[in-house]
Write a protein that holds these residues in place. Structure first.
Motif, PDB file in Angstrom:
ATOM      1  N   TYR A 132      73.830 -20.056  17.798  1.00  0.00           N
ATOM      2  CA  TYR A 132      74.155 -19.249  18.983  1.00  0.00           C
ATOM      3  C   TYR A 132      75.173 -19.974  19.854  1.00  0.00           C
ATOM      4  N   PRO A 133      75.783 -19.257  20.797  1.00  0.00           N
ATOM      5  CA  PRO A 133      76.641 -19.920  21.790  1.00  0.00           C
ATOM      6  C   PRO A 133      75.795 -20.858  22.654  1.00  0.00           C
ATOM      7  N   PRO A 134      76.441 -21.717  23.433  1.00  0.00           N
ATOM      8  CA  PRO A 134      75.692 -22.597  24.347  1.00  0.00           C
ATOM      9  C   PRO A 134      74.746 -21.776  25.216  1.00  0.00           C
ATOM     10  N   PRO A 135      73.490 -22.227  25.370  1.00  0.00           N
ATOM     11  CA  PRO A 135      72.483 -21.412  26.064  1.00  0.00           C
ATOM     12  C   PRO A 135      72.485 -21.613  27.583  1.00  0.00           C
ATOM     13  N   PHE A 136      71.917 -20.627  28.305  1.00  0.00           N
ATOM     14  CA  PHE A 136      71.514 -20.838  29.690  1.00  0.00           C
ATOM     15  C   PHE A 136      70.337 -21.811  29.675  1.00  0.00           C
ATOM     16  N   LEU A 137      70.332 -22.746  30.596  1.00  0.00           N
ATOM     17  CA  LEU A 137      69.173 -23.630  30.763  1.00  0.00           C
ATOM     18  C   LEU A 137      69.227 -24.252  32.158  1.00  0.00           C
ATOM     19  N   VAL A 138      68.215 -25.026  32.488  1.00  0.00           N
ATOM     20  CA  VAL A 138      68.148 -25.716  33.774  1.00  0.00           C
ATOM     21  C   VAL A 138      67.967 -27.201  33.509  1.00  0.00           C
ATOM     22  N   HIS A 139      68.933 -27.996  33.937  1.00  0.00           N
ATOM     23  CA  HIS A 139      68.920 -29.462  33.815  1.00  0.00           C
ATOM     24  C   HIS A 139      69.080 -29.876  32.348  1.00  0.00           C
ATOM     25  N   ALA A 140      70.337 -29.880  31.908  1.00  0.00           N
ATOM     26  CA  ALA A 140      70.631 -30.165  30.506  1.00  0.00           C
ATOM     27  C   ALA A 140      70.134 -31.543  30.043  1.00  0.00           C
ATOM     28  N   PRO A 141      70.358 -32.648  30.775  1.00  0.00           N
ATOM     29  CA  PRO A 141      69.869 -33.935  30.276  1.00  0.00           C
ATOM     30  C   PRO A 141      68.350 -33.988  30.117  1.00  0.00           C
ATOM     31  N   ALA A 142      67.606 -33.417  31.091  1.00  0.00           N
ATOM     32  CA  ALA A 142      66.152 -33.419  30.979  1.00  0.00           C
ATOM     33  C   ALA A 142      65.709 -32.536  29.819  1.00  0.00           C
ATOM     34  N   THR A 143      66.388 -31.403  29.633  1.00  0.00           N
ATOM     35  CA  THR A 143      66.074 -30.531  28.501  1.00  0.00           C
ATOM     36  C   THR A 143      66.308 -31.257  27.186  1.00  0.00           C
ATOM     37  N   ALA A 144      67.426 -31.954  27.080  1.00  0.00           N
ATOM     38  CA  ALA A 144      67.735 -32.685  25.845  1.00  0.00           C
ATOM     39  C   ALA A 144      66.698 -33.763  25.564  1.00  0.00           C
ATOM     40  N   ARG A 145      66.276 -34.465  26.607  1.00  0.00           N
ATOM     41  CA  ARG A 145      65.289 -35.520  26.405  1.00  0.00           C
ATOM     42  C   ARG A 145      63.968 -34.941  25.914  1.00  0.00           C
ATOM     43  N   ARG A 146      63.565 -33.834  26.479  1.00  0.00           N
ATOM     44  CA  ARG A 146      62.288 -33.236  26.085  1.00  0.00           C
ATOM     45  C   ARG A 146      62.324 -32.709  24.646  1.00  0.00           C
ATOM     46  N   LEU A 147      63.510 -32.324  24.196  1.00  0.00           N
ATOM     47  CA  LEU A 147      63.626 -31.751  22.854  1.00  0.00           C
ATOM     48  C   LEU A 147      64.178 -32.754  21.847  1.00  0.00           C
ATOM     49  N   ASP A 148      64.380 -33.999  22.285  1.00  0.00           N
ATOM     50  CA  ASP A 148      64.918 -35.049  21.419  1.00  0.00           C
ATOM     51  C   ASP A 148      66.264 -34.627  20.824  1.00  0.00           C
ATOM     52  N   LEU A 149      67.130 -34.118  21.697  1.00  0.00           N
ATOM     53  CA  LEU A 149      68.481 -33.698  21.317  1.00  0.00           C
ATOM     54  C   LEU A 149      69.487 -34.633  21.985  1.00  0.00           C
ATOM     55  N   PRO A 150      70.765 -34.617  21.577  1.00  0.00           N
ATOM     56  CA  PRO A 150      71.774 -35.430  22.272  1.00  0.00           C
ATOM     57  C   PRO A 150      71.779 -35.120  23.759  1.00  0.00           C
TER      58      PRO A 150
ATOM     59  N   MET B 136      79.250 -12.054  32.993  1.00  0.00           N
ATOM     60  CA  MET B 136      78.145 -12.879  32.498  1.00  0.00           C
ATOM     61  C   MET B 136      78.390 -13.249  31.044  1.00  0.00           C
ATOM     62  N   PRO B 137      78.234 -14.518  30.696  1.00  0.00           N
ATOM     63  CA  PRO B 137      78.384 -14.904  29.292  1.00  0.00           C
ATOM     64  C   PRO B 137      77.279 -14.289  28.434  1.00  0.00           C
ATOM     65  N   GLU B 138      77.623 -13.993  27.216  1.00  0.00           N
ATOM     66  CA  GLU B 138      76.617 -13.551  26.240  1.00  0.00           C
ATOM     67  C   GLU B 138      76.005 -14.809  25.647  1.00  0.00           C
ATOM     68  N   ALA B 139      74.820 -15.177  26.103  1.00  0.00           N
ATOM     69  CA  ALA B 139      74.250 -16.453  25.690  1.00  0.00           C
ATOM     70  C   ALA B 139      72.738 -16.334  25.626  1.00  0.00           C
ATOM     71  N   PRO B 140      72.104 -17.135  24.783  1.00  0.00           N
ATOM     72  CA  PRO B 140      70.643 -17.198  24.784  1.00  0.00           C
ATOM     73  C   PRO B 140      70.161 -17.973  26.010  1.00  0.00           C
ATOM     74  N   ALA B 141      68.870 -17.940  26.247  1.00  0.00           N
ATOM     75  CA  ALA B 141      68.269 -18.691  27.357  1.00  0.00           C
ATOM     76  C   ALA B 141      67.233 -19.651  26.778  1.00  0.00           C
ATOM     77  N   LEU B 142      67.266 -20.888  27.239  1.00  0.00           N
ATOM     78  CA  LEU B 142      66.435 -21.946  26.655  1.00  0.00           C
ATOM     79  C   LEU B 142      65.556 -22.590  27.730  1.00  0.00           C
ATOM     80  N   VAL B 143      64.269 -22.705  27.433  1.00  0.00           N
ATOM     81  CA  VAL B 143      63.321 -23.421  28.288  1.00  0.00           C
ATOM     82  C   VAL B 143      62.602 -24.442  27.421  1.00  0.00           C
ATOM     83  N   ALA B 144      62.517 -25.683  27.914  1.00  0.00           N
ATOM     84  CA  ALA B 144      62.006 -26.780  27.085  1.00  0.00           C
ATOM     85  C   ALA B 144      60.660 -27.283  27.571  1.00  0.00           C
TER      86      ALA B 144
END
Length: 929
Positions: A38-56, A1-9
Motif C-alpha cells: 500500500y502507499p505510506p499509511p496514516f499513523l500517529v508518531h512514526a518513530p514510536a510506531t516503528a519501534r512497537r512493530l520492530d520496523l525501521p 486527502m491522500p488515498e492511504a491506509p490507516a495504521l495503529v500499532a
C-alpha cells in the motif's frame, strides 16, 4: 486527502484499515509485507510506531503529528489517536480498530483548520512554506496542505521560515520604583481567596486556613538578614496553589513589586500558570501581570534558528525547522522545552535535531545579535520586571542568587512550592565538577569551535562584537587564549574513555587520566556498567602531582582574564572633568555583557576548580570529623561505556549556601509541600518539624520558622488500599513482570509501575508489553519508547486504560487526576543510592541515627508516590509494593488512616478489583509473560 491506509500499532501487532475499508490485524513479518502493498499509511508518531512493530525507525508515512504541528501550532495534544481526537473535539476511539477508522477524519479536520487561514497573511506564509517543503523535503502532506489553502500553485518561500519578520519588539521600561511595605493579614488573604473562588465555589476550610498562614511570609522584615519564613505542609486536596496565590497577588498589588513562585518540576510550573487563569481570566491582563521564567537554555534562540535555516536545504532539517518556525509565530513565550511547544515534535526526527535551537552552550551575544529586539528570552526578562507574579523554578532562582542577582533583579518575596525538593535543588545549584565536559566547554567558549560548524566564535570575536576595537584589550586577551590551550582539545573524549595517552602539554587531560586510574584502582567493585566513585583522600601521588600542575595552569589562565574584565570595567567609568557626554546605552549594555560573560562563564568556574584542586595538598581528614564540603573522584558511564571522569564537590549541607544567598537576602519566603514533614513521626511532631527545618535551611536563619499544617480533606481509608505482596521475588524480573501483569489486568489499565533501576524496567517491559496489549491495554515505558517523559505522561493521562513504567521522574510532579491513574506498583523499596555523598550525609546529618536518615528518604519517596493516586475527592486508587522485605516502619509515613496489608499476589489482585469495582474474569489472569 491522500488515498492511504490507516495504521495503529501495539507491541508486535498492527491494525491496518485499507483504502477499501478492510480491517487487517497483522503480526510478525506480515506487518512489513502488508505495508509494502500500500502507499505510506496514516499513523500517529512514526518513530514510536516503528519501534512497537520492530520496523525501521523512519518508515515512510503520513504522520498526523506533523500535520497537527503545522496546522495548529502551539496547540497541546497527546500524541496518540485518542489524544488528537480530544484536542479536536472528536469522540475518542474505544479500540485500535476505531482508532484506525478515525485517522482520516483527524486529517480532514486538520486540513479544514488550514483552510480557515486561506487568503490571509498566515495562510500565504503557510502555502509558501509547504511549497518549499514539497521540493526540499518531499513532505508527503505538502500537496494536501496546498490544496486546503487553495494555493496548489504557490511559489516556494524561504521568508516563510523566518518568524522574526512578524514577531513584536520588546520595549525597555524605566527601572521600577522601590516596593512599598504594606502588610497582608490573614484576613486579607482569606478575602482575596474568596474573591478568586467566587460565590459558588466549594468551601474548603483548610484552603482558607492555609492562605491565612501563608500571609505571614508577606509581613515587613524587622532586621537585615532575618526574613519571615513560613513552613506550611498542606495535604493533597487542600488547594494550596490558590491558597498562596491569594496573599502573594495581594502583596504584589499593594506594594508594586513581584512575588516569585518557584517550583521544582516543569509540570507544576505549567499547572501554576494555568491556575492563575482564575485570578486573571483575561489573556491580555494575565500576560501583563504574570511571567513564566526559566533558564535561557529553555527558549528558542532566533539566531540559532536563522543559522540553521541557512542550511535547511539539507533534507533532514527542512521539515523540523518548518514546524519550529510555525510554532515560533504562534507561541506565547518561546519556551521550547515546555509551555506550548509540543515535546513530541523533536521525537519525530533523529535524536538531537532540535538540540541546537536553544542557547544550551551559552553562546548568546546579547545586543550584538540581529534578533536581539525580538528575542524570547529578553521578552520574558522584561515581562518579569514589570509582572506581579513570576512563575519560576528552584534551579533558576538559586543559580541567579549564586551569581549575585540575575537579569530579573533580586526579589524580596518567594514562594517555594514542592518545598521538599529544596535540599536537592540547592545541592545541584551549589555544587561543582571538574571533568572533561566542563573544562572542554570552557575551552570552546574561549577559543571558539576550532574546526567544525558552530557559532562558537571564541572570546576574541565576542569581545570585538561587544566592546569594539579597544587596543589595550589585545595583550591580556592574547595571553588568555594561549593559556586556554591547557584545557582539553579535540579528541579528548576518545583519549580519556579509551585510555589513550594525552599530549604532553594537555595538562587538564593528564589530570583526568590520573583520576581515572585512581578510580579504577580503588573502586570496591566494578561491574563495567555503572558509574564508579572513590574517595579523593588519600590522594594518589600521580593525582596530587598532576592536580598541582593543573592548578598552576588554571591560575595562569585566570590572571589575564581577570585583568581583561578590569579593563572593561574601567571603560564603563566616566572620570570627572572628561567631557559631559555619557556613554550610549547600547555601548554600555555591550560592555556589561562582555564583563558578565567573562565573570560567569570563565572566572567563576576557574575559581571553583582551583579551590577544589587545593584540597589535594591537604592531609586526609581524620575519621569522625565533620566536613563542610564532600569531594570525590567519579568515572561516569552510560550504557556500560566510560564517558567522562573528574573531581566532584558538594556541600555536606547545601541549605547553608541556600540560606546565605537566597533566603537570607529575602524579606519573606513560604516553603510549602504536601510532604514537608515525616508523617511517621506523628508521635513526635517537634522532631518532624526540626527535620523539615533542617532540609529547608530554616535552621540557618536568625528567626525561627513559622509552622503550619493542614490535613488533606480526602478519605484515604475509604478510597485507597495499600498492599505489600509477600510471595513475589523482587530480585527476579520475570516474577515482577508476572505480578505487574496480573495487577494491571485487575485494574483494567491505569497503572503506573515504578522502578529503582533502569535495567530492571527494560527487562520487565520486554516481557510485559505484548501480553498486556494482547488484552487491549497499551503499555508505555520511560527509557524504552521513543518519547520524552512529558510526552509519556500526556499519553498516560489521555489514554485512560494505558499503563506506564518509569523511574523517579515519573513519581515527582506528575498530576494525573481521575481514573487514568488508579494503580501504582513499586518494584522495590526506594532506598537512597549508595554514594559517597549519601554516606557522608547519613553519617553527619542524621543526628546520630544513620538508619533513620535512610528510612526518612525512602518514606518520603513512598509518600510522594502515594500522593499521585488521589488528586480529587472521588478518586480511588491501589498502592502496591512488590518488595516483601519492606520494613513496616517505612509504611508508617503514608497518610493517616491508611493501613498497609501484607498479602499474597492473588489477594492483592482481588483487592484491586474490589476497590475499583471491576469484575473477576471468567478465566485466569495468571498468564506467564
Amino acid at each position: 486527502m491522500p488515498e492511504a491506509p490507516a495504521l495503529v500499532a501495539a507491541h508486535g501487532r498492527a491494525t491496518l484499515l485499507t483504502p477499501d475499508g478492510e480491517v487487517l490485524t497483522l503480526t510478525g513479518s506480515h506487518i512489513a509485507e502488508a505495508l509494502g502493498e500500500y502507499p505510506p499509511p496514516f499513523l500517529v508518531h512514526a518513530p514510536a510506531t516503528a519501534r512497537r512493530l520492530d520496523l525501521p525507525r523512519f518508515l515512510d508515512a503520513l504522520d498526523l503529528l506533523e500535520l497537527f504541528a503545522f496546522a495548529l501550532p502551539a496547540r497541546h495534544a497527546a500524541p496518540t489517536p485518542r489524544g488528537l481526537a480530544q484536542a479536536l473535539d472528536l469522540p475518542p476511539p474505544e479500540d485500535d480498530e476505531a482508532a484506525a477508522a478515525l485517522l482520516p477524519e483527524i486529517a480532514s479536520r486538520l486540513l479544514r483548520a488550514l483552510a480557515d487561514e486561506a487568503g490571509g497573511p498566515s495562510g500565504r506564509e503557510a502555502a509558501g512554506m509547504a511549497a518549499q517543503l514539497a521540493g526540499a523535503a518531499d513532505w508527503p502532506w505538502a500537496a494536501s496542505v496546498l490544496a486546503a489553502l487553495g494555493q496548489s500553485d504557490a511559489k516556494p518561500s524561504r521568508d516563510a521560515f523566518k518568524p522574526w519578520r512578524r514577531l513584536p519588539d520588546w520595549e525597555e521600561t524605566a527601572p521600577p520604583p522601590p516596593p512599598s511595605s504594606f502588610d497582608v493579614t490573614g484576613a486579607d488573604a482569606r478575602r482575596r481567596l474568596a474573591e478568586m473562588l467566587g460565590s459558588g465555589a466549594e468551601q474548603r476550610p483548610q484552603q482558607a486556613d492555609f492562605a491565612s498562614a501563608a500571609a505571614h511570609a508577606f509581613a515587613p522584615r524587622d532586621a537585615e538578614g532575618a526574613p519571615h519564613m513560613v513552613l506550611a505542609e498542606a495535604g493533597t486536596g487542600t488547594g494550596k496553589t490558590l491558597g498562596y496565590i491569594a496573599p502573594a497577588s495581594l502583596w504584589a498589588e499593594r506594594n508594586g513589586a513581584p512575588v516569585w513562585l518557584s517550583t521544582y518540576t516543569r509540570n507544576l510550573q505549567r499547572q501554576i500558570d494555568q491556575e492563575l487563569m482564575q485570578l486573571f481570566p483575561d489573556p491580555e491582563e494575565r500576560r501583563a501581570r504574570v511571567a513564566v521564567r526559566k533558564g535561557r537554555e529553555n527558549y528558542l534562540c532566533l539566531l540559532n534558528l536563522d543559522e540553521a535555516l541557512g542550511q535547511y536545504g539539507l533534507r533532514p532539517m527542512a521539515l523540523p525547522l518548518a514546524l519550529v518556525a510555525r510554532w515560533a509565530g504562534a507561541t506565547r513565550d518561546g519556551d521550547i522545552t515546555g509551555g506550548d511547544f509540543p515535546g513530541w515534535i523533536g521525537e519525530l526526527f533523529p535524536p538531537g535535531t532540535l538540540y541546537g535551537l536553544g542557547d544550551r552552550r551559552g553562546e548568546c551575544i546579547r545586543s550584538a545579535c540581529a534578533h536581539y529586539k525580538k528575542c524570547f528570552v529578553e521578552h520574558s526578562i522584561r515581562r518579569a520586571r514589570t509582572a506581579r507574579l513570576v512563575v519560576a523554578n528552584h534551579a533558576l532562582v538559586m543559580v541567579q542568587a549564586a551569581l549575585g542577582g540575575g537579569e530579573d533583579g533580586k526579589p524580596t518575596r518567594y514562594v517555594f512550592d514542592e518545598g521538599h525538593h529544596l535540599f536537592d535543588a540547592a545541592d545541584a545549584a551549589f555544587s561543582a565538577e571538574l571533568n572533561g565536559v566542563e573544562t572542554a566547554e570552557l575551552r570552546r567558549w574561549l577559543l571558539g569551535a576550532e574546526g567544525g560548524r558552530s557559532r562558537a566564535k571564541g572570546l576574541r570575536a565576542r569581545i570585538e562584537e561587544l566592546a569594539g576595537d579597544i587596543p589595550e584589550l589585545l595583550p591580556p586577551l592574547d595571553l588568555a587564549l594561549r593559556e586556554a590551550r591547557c584545557l582539553p582539545g579535540g579528541g579528548w573524549y576518545a583519549r580519556l574513555t579509551e585510555g589513550t595517552p594525552p599530549p604532553e602539554d594537555a595538562v587538564t587531560e593528564i589530570f583526568l587520566h590520573a583520576a581515572r586510574r585512581q578510580i579504577l584502582a580503588r573502586a570496591p567493585e566494578d561491574d563495567g556498567v555503572y558509574t564508579l566513585e572513590v574517595d579523593l583522600q588519600p590522594v594518589a601521588e600521580e593525582v596530587a602531582e598532576t592536580g598541582a600542575a593543573l592548578g598552576r595552569a588554571l591560575q595562569a589562565l585566570e590572571a589575564p582574564l581577570t585583568y581583561l574584565k578590569e579593563l572593561l570595567a574601567k571603560r564603563l567609568e566616566v572620570p570627572e572633568g572628561e567631557g559631559d557626554e555619557e556613554m550610549e546605552v547600547g555601548e554600555r549594555i555591550r560592555l556589561e555583557t562582555a564583563m558578565r560573560g567573562i565573570e560567569r562563564r570563565a572566572l567563576m568556574p576557574l575559581a571553583a576548580w582551583r579551590g577544589m584542586l587545593k584540597q589535594l595538598d591537604l592531609p586526609p581528614r581524620e575519621a569522625g570529623t565533620r566536613p563542610l564540603m564532600v569531594d570525590w573522584l567519579q568515572l561516569d558511564r552510560r550504557e556500560g561505556r566510560d564517558v567522562d571522569a573528574g573531581l566532584h564537590r558538594h556541600w555536606l549541607d547545601p541549605t547553608i549556601p541556600f540560606a546565605r544567598t537566597v533566603a537570607g537576602s529575602a524579606h519573606g519566603l513560604l516553603v510549602t509541600s504536601a510532604t514537608l514533614t515525616d508523617a511517621a513521626k506523628r508521635h513526635d511532631p517537634e522532631a518532624a518539624w526540626h527535620e523539615a527545618e533542617a532540609r529547608s535551611g530554616a535552621l540557618h536563619l536568625p528567626n525561627p520558622a513559622i509552622r503550619a499544617a493542614m490535613p488533606s480533606p480526602f478519605d484515604y481509608a475509604t478510597n485507597t488500599r495499600t498492599f505489600v505482596v509477600t510471595d513475589v521475588d523482587a530480585r527476579q524480573p520475570g516474577a515482577i513482570a508476572s505480578a505487574m501483569q496480573q495487577l494491571f489486568l485487575a485494574s483494567g489499565g491505569g497503572g503506573l509501575g515504578l522502578f529503582t533501576a533502569i535495567r530492571r524496567l527494560r527487562e520487565v517491559q520486554a516481557r510485559l508489553g505484548p501480553a498486556l496489549e494482547a488484552r487491549g491495554i497499551p503499555l508505555y515505558a520511560q527509557h524504552v519508547d521513543a518519547m520524552d517523559n512529558a510526552t509519556l505522561v500526556d499519553i498516560f493521562r489521555a489514554e485512560e486504560n494505558s499503563c506506564l513504567l518509569g523511574t523517579d521522574a515519573m513519581r515527582d510532579g506528575v498530576d494525573v487526576p481521575g481514573r487514568a491513574l488508579r494503580l501504582l506498583v513499586f518494584d522495590r523499596v526506594p532506598w537512597p543510592r549508595r554514594t559517597i555523598l549519601q554516606r557522608e550525609r547519613r553519617l553527619y546529618l542524621s543526628g546520630g541515627r544513620p538508619q533513620d536518615y535512610d528510612d526518612t528518604h525512602a518514606r518520603h519517596k513512598l509518600r510522594q508516590a502515594f500522593g499521585r493516586l488521589v488528586r480529587r475527592a472521588d478518586d480511588r486508587g491501589v498502592f502496591v509494593l512488590l518488595d516483601r522485605a519492606c520494613p513496616s516502619r517505612l509504611l508508617a509515613g503514608l497518610p493517616e488512616g491508611v493501613t498497609a496489608q501484607r498479602v499474597t499476589l492473588a489477594q492483592a489482585v482481588a483487592g484491586t478489583r474490589e476497590l475499583l469495582g471491576l469484575p473477576a474474569p471468567m478465566g485466569s489472569d495468571a498468564e506467564e509473560p
